[in-house]
Scaffold this motif. Structure first.
Motif, PDB file in Angstrom:
ATOM      1  N   VAL A  69     -68.599  -6.655  66.522  1.00 21.15           N
ATOM      2  CA  VAL A  69     -69.439  -5.626  66.027  1.00 21.15           C
ATOM      3  C   VAL A  69     -68.719  -5.526  64.516  1.00 21.15           C
ATOM      4  N   SER A  70     -69.326  -5.609  63.458  1.00 23.31           N
ATOM      5  CA  SER A  70     -68.883  -5.525  62.148  1.00 23.31           C
ATOM      6  C   SER A  70     -69.065  -4.423  61.498  1.00 23.31           C
ATOM      7  N   SER A  71     -68.087  -3.697  60.765  1.00 20.87           N
ATOM      8  CA  SER A  71     -68.386  -2.663  59.770  1.00 20.87           C
ATOM      9  C   SER A  71     -68.260  -2.887  58.631  1.00 20.87           C
ATOM     10  N   ILE A  72     -68.686  -4.095  58.129  1.00 24.63           N
ATOM     11  CA  ILE A  72     -68.838  -4.543  56.688  1.00 24.63           C
ATOM     12  C   ILE A  72     -69.616  -3.609  55.881  1.00 24.63           C
ATOM     13  N   GLU A  73     -70.673  -3.015  56.439  1.00 22.72           N
ATOM     14  CA  GLU A  73     -71.725  -2.183  55.547  1.00 22.72           C
ATOM     15  C   GLU A  73     -71.070  -0.905  55.207  1.00 22.72           C
TER      16      GLU A  73
END
Length: 208
Positions: A69-73
């Motif tokens: 799960v990415s929090s890149i945004e």
């Protein structure tokens, strides 16, 4: 070369349908990893707080080593656009063949995406059939071919395949409605997600 899928969306909330799509792609393509990317500020939707949607995704995918799960945004401001997400992720993973995982409804809008002409040819497209529309596989494939034809008219080439996924009648909007009506969402979302929604009073008049 590794094969990685990007699964973007609001996930408001994540449910068993989303998880089934991601799991099936691991075997059908196959992929070495699926990166889940919750949108920060989607252009056409009002959604729950990013932190809540991100936390629910972490709970839902816990225990599957192929899911990230990415929090890149969350590191950006303004409207969330797919091209920005792709460029940020591709800078983090070298020597990668990319796939974009999306639902049929969203895929239909691809010719109108912001900087869609660039993104179309940067990855392969994996399309999940519509869960609630009642289309057959042939009908879903026809819709995908219509999108391909629209892009061809723009002198664009797209690589896509329809995912072989059992259709189940679950949607995030259904879950939100049930929550507003104080009805059970058991068996529609993982138990950890159901508990999180209840603890934080999400999708009710008492939402945080």
């Amino acid at each position: 070369m590794q094969h990685i899928g990007i699964f973007g969306g609001t996930f408001d909330p994540v449910h068993w349908g989303h998880l089934l799509v991601a799991q099936r792609t691991l075997y059908q393509v196959p992929l070495s990893k699926v990166i889940w990317v919750p949108s920060l500020n989607p252009p056409h939707k009002k959604v729950a707080l990013f932190k809540n949607r991100w936390e629910m995704l972490k709970l839902a995918t816990r225990g599957n080593s192929a899911f990230t799960v990415s929090s890149i945004e969350a590191k950006r401001s303004g409207t969330s656009y797919a091209i920005n997400t792709f460029m940020d992720l591709s800078s983090c993973y070298a020597d990668t063949h990319w796939y974009w995982i999306t639902g049929l409804d969203t895929f239909q809008t691809l010719p109108r995406w912001y900087r869609g002409r660039e993104l179309v040819q940067m990855c392969d497209w994996l399309i999940a059939p519509r869960q609630l529309g009642g289309e057959t596989t042939d009908q879903s494939e026809l819709i995908c071919k219509q999108v391909e034809q629209q892009l061809t008219q723009q002198s664009l080439t797209i690589r896509w395949q329809l995912l072989d996924i059992p259709l189940i009648g679950i949607s995030s909007s259904l879950i939100r409605r049930l929550c507003r009506e104080s009805l059970s969402i058991g068996y529609l979302v993982p138990e950890s997600v159901r508990s999180y929604i209840n603890t934080h009073n999400l999708y009710s008049d008492k939402s945080e």
